[in-house]
Each structure stands twice: as C-alpha cells, then as structure tokens.
Design a protein around this motif. Structure first.
Motif, PDB file in Angstrom:
ATOM      1  N   VAL A 129      65.644  20.500  22.713  1.00  0.00           N
ATOM      2  CA  VAL A 129      64.936  20.745  23.977  1.00  0.00           C
ATOM      3  C   VAL A 129      65.696  21.748  24.837  1.00  0.00           C
ATOM      4  CG1 VAL A 129      64.259  19.683  26.170  1.00  0.00           C
ATOM      5  CG2 VAL A 129      63.706  18.554  24.015  1.00  0.00           C
ATOM      6  N   TYR A 145      50.397  23.554  31.335  1.00  0.00           N
ATOM      7  CA  TYR A 145      50.776  22.548  30.340  1.00  0.00           C
ATOM      8  C   TYR A 145      49.459  21.952  29.866  1.00  0.00           C
ATOM      9  CZ  TYR A 145      53.104  18.721  27.943  1.00  0.00           C
ATOM     10  OH  TYR A 145      53.550  17.845  26.989  1.00  0.00           O
ATOM     11  N   GLU A 182      58.408  17.215  29.727  1.00  0.00           N
ATOM     12  CA  GLU A 182      58.990  16.357  28.685  1.00  0.00           C
ATOM     13  C   GLU A 182      60.453  16.049  28.942  1.00  0.00           C
ATOM     14  OE1 GLU A 182      58.075  18.186  24.936  1.00  0.00           O
ATOM     15  OE2 GLU A 182      56.052  18.676  25.597  1.00  0.00           O
ATOM     16  N   HIS A 183      60.899  16.258  30.170  1.00  0.00           N
ATOM     17  CA  HIS A 183      62.294  16.007  30.553  1.00  0.00           C
ATOM     18  C   HIS A 183      62.287  15.052  31.748  1.00  0.00           C
ATOM     19  CE1 HIS A 183      66.273  16.742  32.239  1.00  0.00           C
ATOM     20  NE2 HIS A 183      66.624  17.322  31.112  1.00  0.00           N
ATOM     21  N   TRP A 232      58.645  11.759  34.302  1.00  0.00           N
ATOM     22  CA  TRP A 232      58.505  12.946  33.470  1.00  0.00           C
ATOM     23  C   TRP A 232      57.036  13.267  33.256  1.00  0.00           C
ATOM     24  CZ3 TRP A 232      56.517  12.664  28.283  1.00  0.00           C
ATOM     25  CH2 TRP A 232      56.299  11.360  27.825  1.00  0.00           C
ATOM     26  N   GLY A 234      54.243  14.941  30.602  1.00  0.00           N
ATOM     27  CA  GLY A 234      54.016  15.320  29.210  1.00  0.00           C
ATOM     28  C   GLY A 234      53.026  14.405  28.547  1.00  0.00           C
ATOM     29  N   PRO A 236      52.741  11.765  25.626  1.00  0.00           N
ATOM     30  CA  PRO A 236      53.518  10.943  24.708  1.00  0.00           C
ATOM     31  C   PRO A 236      53.074  11.179  23.266  1.00  0.00           C
ATOM     32  CG  PRO A 236      52.786   9.642  26.572  1.00  0.00           C
ATOM     33  CD  PRO A 236      52.075  10.961  26.668  1.00  0.00           C
TER      34      PRO A 236
END
Length: 238
Positions: A129, A145, A182-183, A232, A234, A236
């Motif tokens: 990452v 995103y 994603e962090h 976070w 994103g 999953p």
C-alpha cells in the motif's frame, strides 16, 4: 542473502523495489530478509537507528521498515525532519504499549505501522500500500473512488448521479478519507486535518455519522469503523 552495510544494491535487479529494514531483533531480521526477497524486493538491513540513518544518507530506498522500539532513536528524530520529497514511505514496527505515542505523529499515506509480534502477511500488505501511494484516481481534475467523485474546484461531491450536499467540515473529512482510501485514519489525524486542532471524540463521531448518512444512504457502505483505531474509506474485500 542479507547484504553488509557497504554493499550497493545489485544492478541486475532491474526495477525491483529497494527496502531498508532497521531492527535489532534477529528473528525479524531473518524473517524479513528472506520473505521480502522472495516477494521480489531488494532488501538491505541495519541493526541500529544510527546505522539506519547512515543507510538513508548513502542510498535511495522505495520504502523503509523501521523498528520504533530501537533504543537509539535520536538519529531517527533527525531523519524524520527530512523534506517530504526526500523521505521514503515508512512502515513502523511498534508495540501496543508505545502505539499511543506513535500514532498521532503518523503522516497518512506515507507512514503506517504494524504491531509486534508482526505477521509477515500484514507487513507485505502494508508495504504494498505504501509503495502504491495514496493519491486517488483523478479524472478531469476530480478525485474519484469508484462512483464517489469529489470536485475540488467547486467543493462538491456526488456518489453516482446523486449529489451529497456536504458542509465544509464534511467535505474536508471525505476528501481526507478519499486521499487515504483503504487506510485507517485515527481520530487524532482526522481532527487535525478537519479542524486544525484536537477535538473531542464525540465531535469526530458526530461528524463521521453525518457524513455516513449522506455518502452511504442509498448504496453499499464506503465509510467504515476500525474499532479502537479509527475510520477508513473503501470497499471491503477489494
């Protein structure tokens, strides 16, 4: 397989990424040297913070794995003040007892951590990452995103065709989450970015809740909680 301090990275490695591992733990040294090499990285080792800083001044690395429990950390404090453009991404190895002092100082996207005893699969994932970078995909000046799109020129956001109607604080939070997709971001990191100062947990939780109600109201959830760590953005499983 592990090289001595004076050796240069092999020129035959082509575009292999160069990783510096700084730790005095012989178990971690052996594990990382072998596993990272097998994963396709070119690995150099250092056993002290002083030696690690020497490495950083002598060679260019794509990412650094740094044991935050090393006793001689004065040299590291100096190296952390290097200009961002000259400083490689950092993955810290830390303990639960010392995490509280490390986490608030992390720079999302360029610094991350794993808890000791480490799991090599997690280390490989975090290194990947960091190397991939935290810059979101951009189309025509917009940060994206998936179907989530932010237009920094107008400070407006939409998810698919649906406008989100965000307040300035909500937009700053979503932009920060998107830039670090994603962090996991801690509450301290979010507070500093959104307000420029520390705010109570309750203020952050209310802001995240309002943002979730707008972003995830009609579609699958993009904003998630990692209990005890932060939030976070994103999908999953991706």
């Amino acid at each position: 397989m592990h090289r001595n301090l004076g050796e240069e990275p092999s020129p035959s490695c082509g575009d292999r990424k160069h990783v510096l591992v700084v730790t005095a733990d012989p178990g971690i040294t052996e594990l990382f040297d072998t596993t990272l090499e097998l994963a396709g990285y070119q690995v150099l080792m250092a056993g002290t913070a002083t030696e690690g800083m020497m490495r950083l001044t002598q060679h260019r690395f794509d990412v650094v794995v740094w044991d935050a429990t090393l006793p001689d950390q004065e040299e590291f404090a100096r190296g952390r003040r290097m200009a961002a453009a000259d400083r490689p991404p950092l993955l810290f190895l830390t303990t639960c007892d010392s995490l509280h002092s490390l986490a608030p100082e992390l720079s999302p996207g360029t610094e991350d951590y794993v808890i000791k005893p480490v799991r090599i699969a997690e280390v490989l994932a975090r290194v990947h990452v960091l190397l991939r970078g935290r810059t979101p995909e951009r189309h025509e000046g917009k940060a994206c995103y998936g179907e989530l799109v932010l237009d920094d020129a107008t400070c407006r956001a939409r998810r698919g065709p649906r406008p989100l109607g965000l307040t300035p604080a909500e937009y700053r939070l979503l932009r920060h989450l998107l830039a670090n997709a994603e962090h996991v971001l801690s509450k301290e990191q979010i507070s500093r970015h959104v307000w420029g100062e520390f705010r109570a947990d309750q203020a952050i939780e209310k802001l995240v809740s309002r943002l979730r109600n707008k972003v995830d109201r009609e579609e699958s959830a993009l904003i998630h909680t990692r209990r005890g760590f932060g939030y976070w953005l994103g999908c999953p499983g991706l």
